[in-house]
Write an enzyme that holds these catalytic residues in place. Structure first.
Site, PDB file in Angstrom:
ATOM      1  N   TYR A  64       0.746  -1.130   0.320  1.00 15.87           N
ATOM      2  CA  TYR A  64       0.146   0.080  -0.369  1.00 15.87           C
ATOM      3  C   TYR A  64       0.811   1.138   0.128  1.00 15.87           C
ATOM      4  CZ  TYR A  64       1.073   1.577   4.257  1.00 15.87           C
ATOM      5  OH  TYR A  64       1.880   2.046   5.639  1.00 15.87           O
ATOM      6  N   GLU A  67      -1.281   8.262   0.151  1.00 15.51           N
ATOM      7  CA  GLU A  67      -1.259   9.904  -0.630  1.00 15.51           C
ATOM      8  C   GLU A  67      -2.177  11.257  -0.841  1.00 15.51           C
ATOM      9  OE1 GLU A  67      -1.365   8.859  -5.508  1.00 15.51           O
ATOM     10  OE2 GLU A  67      -3.786   9.395  -4.781  1.00 15.51           O
ATOM     11  N   LYS A  79      -4.403  18.788 -10.772  1.00 15.28           N
ATOM     12  CA  LYS A  79      -4.455  18.112  -9.788  1.00 15.28           C
ATOM     13  C   LYS A  79      -3.112  16.859  -8.984  1.00 15.28           C
ATOM     14  CE  LYS A  79      -6.078  14.001  -8.329  1.00 15.28           C
ATOM     15  NZ  LYS A  79      -7.772  13.206  -7.809  1.00 15.28           N
TER      16      LYS A  79
END
Length: 155
Positions: A64, A67, A79
């Site tokens: 994993y 963010e 973005k």
């Protein structure tokens, strides 16, 4: 050691429609189960400061990472997210940033197509410089393929 990678793709939808996917939490919903196992909202509402936990399918290399949305510019349709926990940070990276930029396709007077540019910026500690070789555009290309297919189906 600092590096960048970029990819561009054209999508036959207006830039505003692409931004509605790439500039929001909607992209996370679309890619869940396809390019990532799960995406969990840790905090936020899709604006700056939002944190997502991306859980990857076995064999990706990371279990994993989390963010954080560091830039959400709706006016310019840009973005940026940065890894703030796990993943690349666990193998010697100081920075792993992804930027999406959506622009109307030049010379498209009908505004029915757009260009999505994705840039990966990274900085890896010198003693872990060999790990920079794992950086490829493949995961982003896969994510963009899923996102763009979704955009075209929902047209």
């Amino acid at each position: 050691m600092f590096g960048t990678l970029s990819e561009e793709t054209e999508v036959k939808v207006p830039a505003s429609k692409a931004w509605a996917l790439y500039g929001t939490l909607e992209l996370a919903k679309v890619v869940t189960g396809k390019t990532v196992e799960a995406v969990d909202l840790v905090e936020g509402d899709g604006g700056i400061g939002t944190i997502l936990k991306l859980t990857f399918k076995p064999g990706v290399g990371f279990a994993y990472y989390c963010e954080k949305f560091t830039k959400v510019d709706s006016e310019n349709m840009i973005k940026e997210t940065e890894v703030v926990e796990g993943g690349f940070l666990d193998i010697g990276f100081n920075l792993y940033r992804i930027r999406f930029e959506i622009k109307d396709k030049p010379n498209d007077e009908t505004c029915s197509s757009c260009v999505i540019k994705t840039t990966i910026e990274y900085d890896v500690k010198e003693e872990f410089a060999a790990n920079a070789s794992i950086i490829t555009a493949d995961p982003i290309i896969g994510l963009m393929r899923v996102g763009n297919e979704h955009l075209l189906k929902s047209e």
